[in-house]
Design a protein around this motif. Structure first.
Motif, PDB file in Angstrom:
ATOM      1  N   ARG A  22     -67.285  49.694 -16.605  1.00 32.67           N
ATOM      2  CA  ARG A  22     -67.845  50.161 -15.329  1.00 32.67           C
ATOM      3  C   ARG A  22     -67.961  51.684 -15.416  1.00 32.67           C
ATOM      4  O   ARG A  22     -66.955  52.397 -15.438  1.00 32.67           O
ATOM      5  N   LYS A  24     -68.793  53.984 -13.467  1.00 33.31           N
ATOM      6  CA  LYS A  24     -68.212  54.791 -12.392  1.00 33.31           C
ATOM      7  C   LYS A  24     -66.734  55.061 -12.669  1.00 33.31           C
ATOM      8  O   LYS A  24     -66.252  56.196 -12.534  1.00 33.31           O
ATOM      9  N   ASN A  25     -66.017  54.010 -13.094  1.00 28.49           N
ATOM     10  CA  ASN A  25     -64.598  54.184 -13.418  1.00 28.49           C
ATOM     11  C   ASN A  25     -64.410  55.082 -14.635  1.00 28.49           C
ATOM     12  O   ASN A  25     -63.468  55.883 -14.687  1.00 28.49           O
ATOM     13  N   ILE A  28     -64.917  58.693 -13.464  1.00 29.17           N
ATOM     14  CA  ILE A  28     -63.778  59.176 -12.679  1.00 29.17           C
ATOM     15  C   ILE A  28     -62.591  59.479 -13.594  1.00 29.17           C
ATOM     16  O   ILE A  28     -61.914  60.505 -13.451  1.00 29.17           O
ATOM     17  N   THR A  29     -62.339  58.577 -14.562  1.00 32.90           N
ATOM     18  CA  THR A  29     -61.234  58.780 -15.510  1.00 32.90           C
ATOM     19  C   THR A  29     -61.455  60.043 -16.333  1.00 32.90           C
ATOM     20  O   THR A  29     -60.520  60.828 -16.563  1.00 32.90           O
TER      21      THR A  29
END
Length: 227
Positions: A22, A24-25, A28-29
């Protein structure tokens, strides 16, 4: 899983289900990890840069006073060459500073690797964290620099760096030597602390530091002398 039949026995390995990440994840990470690195490493780099600036700007009082009087006299006698003399004064001031004295004291040891005293200081400060090496070089090449030098990037300053005999400091051999040194050297204080914590003794961290330092010096030496 272990499966046994009348004919034979064998192991069956169940593979996990692979799915597309994903994004998006992932994004962010990446941002979180970058923020942690900048904050944690940034503190160390800032602190060492401030200390290094002080060591590069000040030196033994008698040496600095004698140097200042020398160039005051030279500038008074040669006012037309004041800009050049001021640049030479800044360079000599850096060389006679506390950082310069430390760097010149270890220069005979690192000279066979193709390093000058400024690289030597960067090797010492980068023991706190390897990222400090770049910050150290930026500080050393900024202290005492004139307006023209300040406008140059660190890459351009390193490219223009010369030894006392006029040869370039940063050549292919020097670059490969530095890479080889950092590949093998245990150039991180936190690693030694963790090793000491896990083993309960300073014996193994010191052994690590010694043999990895020896390998780093050996391969850096071979790289520079070969190239």
């Amino acid at each position: 899983f272990f499966i046994k039949t009348k004919e034979q026995s064998f192991f069956l390995l169940e593979l996990p289900v692979y799915r597309a990440p994903r994004w998006k994840n992932v994004g962010i990470t990446m941002l979180q990890k970058a923020q942690i690195f900048v904050i944690n490493a940034g503190k160390i780099i800032l602190l060492i840069s401030i200390i290094l600036w002080g060591l590069s700007s000040y030196g033994p009082q008698k040496r600095m006073q004698a140097l200042e009087q020398k160039y005051d006299t030279l500038i008074a006698q040669n006012p037309n060459n004041s800009a050049l003399l001021e640049q030479e004064y800044a360079q000599e001031k850096l060389a006679h500073s506390y950082a310069g004295i430390l760097g010149h004291s270890i220069e005979p040891l690192i000279k066979p690797l193709g390093y000058d005293w400024k690289i030597g200081i960067a090797l010492i400060t980068s023991f706190a964290a390897r990222e400090v090496f770049v910050g150290t070089m930026a500080t050393l090449y900024s202290v005492g620099a004139d307006a023209e030098q300040m406008d140059k990037t660190l890459r351009e300053k390193l490219s223009d760096a010369r030894r006392s005999d006029g040869t370039k400091v940063y050549t292919l051999g020097t670059g490969v030597s530095l890479l080889m040194f950092y590949v093998f050297a245990m150039q991180c204080m936190s690693t030694m602390v963790i090793t000491k914590k896990e083993t309960g003794s300073w014996k193994y961290p010191l052994i690590q530091f010694a043999y990895m330092g020896f390998l780093a010096y050996l391969f850096a030496f071979v790289a520079f002398q070969t190239l």
